[in-house]
Design an enzyme around this catalytic site. Structure first.
Site, PDB file in Angstrom:
ATOM      1  N   VAL A   5     -24.695  71.951  20.117  1.00 47.74           N
ATOM      2  CA  VAL A   5     -23.526  72.453  20.854  1.00 47.74           C
ATOM      3  C   VAL A   5     -22.273  72.061  20.100  1.00 47.74           C
ATOM      4  O   VAL A   5     -22.069  70.881  19.782  1.00 47.74           O
ATOM      5  CB  VAL A   5     -23.472  71.882  22.292  1.00 47.74           C
ATOM      6  CG1 VAL A   5     -22.173  72.297  22.982  1.00 47.74           C
ATOM      7  CG2 VAL A   5     -24.674  72.357  23.100  1.00 47.74           C
TER       8      VAL A   5
ATOM      9  N   ALA B  52     -19.120  67.873  18.483  1.00 47.59           N
ATOM     10  CA  ALA B  52     -20.418  68.543  18.564  1.00 47.59           C
ATOM     11  C   ALA B  52     -21.474  67.511  18.909  1.00 47.59           C
ATOM     12  O   ALA B  52     -21.246  66.306  18.799  1.00 47.59           O
ATOM     13  CB  ALA B  52     -20.754  69.233  17.243  1.00 47.59           C
ATOM     14  N   LYS B  53     -22.622  67.964  19.331  1.00 49.27           N
ATOM     15  CA  LYS B  53     -23.793  67.109  19.539  1.00 49.27           C
ATOM     16  C   LYS B  53     -25.036  67.965  19.382  1.00 49.27           C
ATOM     17  O   LYS B  53     -24.994  69.189  19.536  1.00 49.27           O
ATOM     18  CB  LYS B  53     -23.801  66.451  20.925  1.00 49.27           C
ATOM     19  CG  LYS B  53     -23.018  65.160  20.997  1.00 49.27           C
ATOM     20  CD  LYS B  53     -23.713  64.008  20.290  1.00 49.27           C
ATOM     21  CE  LYS B  53     -22.865  62.744  20.337  1.00 49.27           C
ATOM     22  NZ  LYS B  53     -23.548  61.581  19.750  1.00 49.27           N
ATOM     23  N   GLY B  54     -26.143  67.294  19.079  1.00 52.96           N
ATOM     24  CA  GLY B  54     -27.408  67.994  18.947  1.00 52.96           C
ATOM     25  C   GLY B  54     -28.544  67.142  19.449  1.00 52.96           C
ATOM     26  O   GLY B  54     -28.390  65.938  19.662  1.00 52.96           O
TER      27      GLY B  54
ATOM     28  N   ASP C 199     -28.075  59.494  15.964  1.00 53.53           N
ATOM     29  CA  ASP C 199     -27.890  59.194  17.379  1.00 53.53           C
ATOM     30  C   ASP C 199     -29.173  58.515  17.841  1.00 53.53           C
ATOM     31  O   ASP C 199     -29.943  58.024  17.017  1.00 53.53           O
ATOM     32  CB  ASP C 199     -27.604  60.484  18.160  1.00 53.53           C
ATOM     33  CG  ASP C 199     -26.796  60.227  19.419  1.00 53.53           C
ATOM     34  OD1 ASP C 199     -27.279  59.473  20.271  1.00 53.53           O
ATOM     35  OD2 ASP C 199     -25.685  60.764  19.542  1.00 53.53           O
TER      36      ASP C 199
END
Length: 424
Positions: free
Chosen positions: A68, A113-115, A154
């Site tokens: 995202v 953003a992150k995934g 992460d």
């Protein structure tokens, strides 16, 4: 320990709604118009990919992955990739938005953003994790890029996975592209100072807040919930600055010594005991939740989400909370802490040291030149101090908590940039 981003939140409420509740308060303070409000609340891009992977036993499993991008107004988007069974889209959306605000608060030119991939890396072999990482990279090769979207470690990922990601992306480009990802091993362009970056930022903002509250570090009692990368570094660095760390905790429980815990000995014990403090003799073992309600000067929740809630906020006795984890204080607990006069340095400020040094890694990769550890620390310390002072000034100007002030600073920066760049 290898650096990882602080753990994503898994709010018992919808995590995106938790973020939006604070966003809405700050937006009202700013008088944000409807156009900008609607642009900033919505992710720019949400990508869902299905990744067929051949497992070691010859079977094929299909894993679902997400990326995202919340915003790219300030610059390329930035954010970690998480491997965990609890990954879901609303969580990734919330974390991507938090990254936007975090980058804006410390004034670095990134969006958020992150995934994540729904998987259990603890039950997978290194070969299976490598194939999964390379498949995820291949599926998102048009999304990633040093000028587009820059991943990082992460929960469940680390330098190893970032090395595979960099390699797979580089193969697709036909050349080595170090700057596509941060959190890499040093030999592949990682930055010195990256491992301790988040804990160091916690220490810097804690000392800045203690100065405002007139708390003498040499007379301060500190408790740190969570003794992983962030918590152990925060405890070490606060102890070095004169504070007495009287309690620490990990998954095995909490450990309390009113005379102060020797943090170096606790780290040595943990490292020799399979990463656990179980059986540590330098302190009395207490219930894990009891750490949060000790009579303290400073409480550093650096373990997990939603540990300070409406059920225990009225029992918190610390004068200052510095959030090393993402989302350790539920949105509904904010008012209770404010009513008690407890200052809370919010996660989007306190743990932004990690993304700050990620930015330095990216800059060094673009320059083709490595900085010394001292230069990295000096520059990150300055950024964190400036960010704290800006948020504190804003909190006084608007008569709001530091948390809402941090959102005001971040949203105002992104909104003004949006307007200067030109509206839709």
């Amino acid at each position: 320990m290898a650096y990882i981003e602080p753990a994503p939140i898994k709010d018992k409420e919808n995590p995106f709604e938790s973020m939006m509740s604070r966003f809405d308060i700050a937006a009202k303070c700013l008088g944000l118009d409807d156009e900008v409000y609607n642009v900033l609340k919505s992710p720019v891009k949400q990508v869902i990919v299905n990744l067929p992977i051949t497992m070691d036993d010859g079977s094929v499993q299909v894993f679902e992955g997400y990326r995202v991008i919340h915003s790219n107004i300030l610059g390329p988007s930035k954010g970690g990739i998480r491997y965990d069974m609890d990954v879901h889209l609303d969580e990734v959306k919330a974390l991507a938005a938090w990254m936007t605000w975090k980058c804006a608060v410390v004034d670095i030119p990134y969006g958020g953003a992150k995934g994540g991939i729904i998987c259990n890396p603890r039950n997978m072999s290194p070969g299976e994790i490598e194939r999964l990482t390379r498949a995820y990279t291949g599926a998102l090769v048009e999304i990633f890029g040093p000028d587009r979207d820059i991943p990082a470690p992460d929960m469940g990922t680390g330098p190893r996975e970032m090395a595979w990601l960099m390699d797979e992306y580089s193969r697709a480009q036909g050349m080595t592209v170090n700057a596509v990802v941060t959190g890499k091993p040093l030999v592949l362009g990682g930055s010195l100072g990256r491992t301790e970056a988040t804990g160091r930022g916690v220490m810097i903002t804690a000392l800045a807040a203690m100065e405002k509250l007139k708390i003498n570090p040499y007379h301060a009692k500190v408790a740190v919930q969570g003794f992983g990368n962030v918590g152990s570094w925060a405890a070490t660095l606060l102890e070095e600055r004169g504070a007495s760390v009287v309690a620490v905790s990990d998954i095995s429980g909490a450990y309390y010594n009113d005379s102060g815990i020797d943090i170096n000995k606790a780290i040595e014990y943990r490292n020799a005991n399979n990463g656990s403090l179980e059986g540590f003799k330098g302190a009395e073992k207490i219930a894990g939740d009891d750490l949060l309600t000790l009579d303290l000067d400073v409480l550093v929740p650096a373990a997990k989400e939603d540990v300070i809630t409406v059920h225990n906020a009225d029992q918190v006795k610390a004068k200052l909370i510095v959030e090393g984890a993402n989302g350790p204080t539920s949105a509904k607990a904010d008012a209770l802490l404010n009513d008690k006069g407890i200052m809370a340095v919010p996660d989007i400020l306190a743990n932004a040291g990690g993304v700050t040094v990620s930015y330095f890694e990216w800059v060094q990769n673009r320059l083709g030149y490595k900085w010394t550890a001292d230069r990295v620390s000096r520059r990150s310390d300055r950024i964190m101090k400036d960010a704290f002072n800006n948020v504190f000034k804003t909190s006084q100007e608007y008569n709001v908590s530091l948390r809402i002030a941090a959102y005001i600073v971040a949203i105002d920066k992104v909104a003004k940039t949006y307007k200067f760049r030109g509206r839709f």
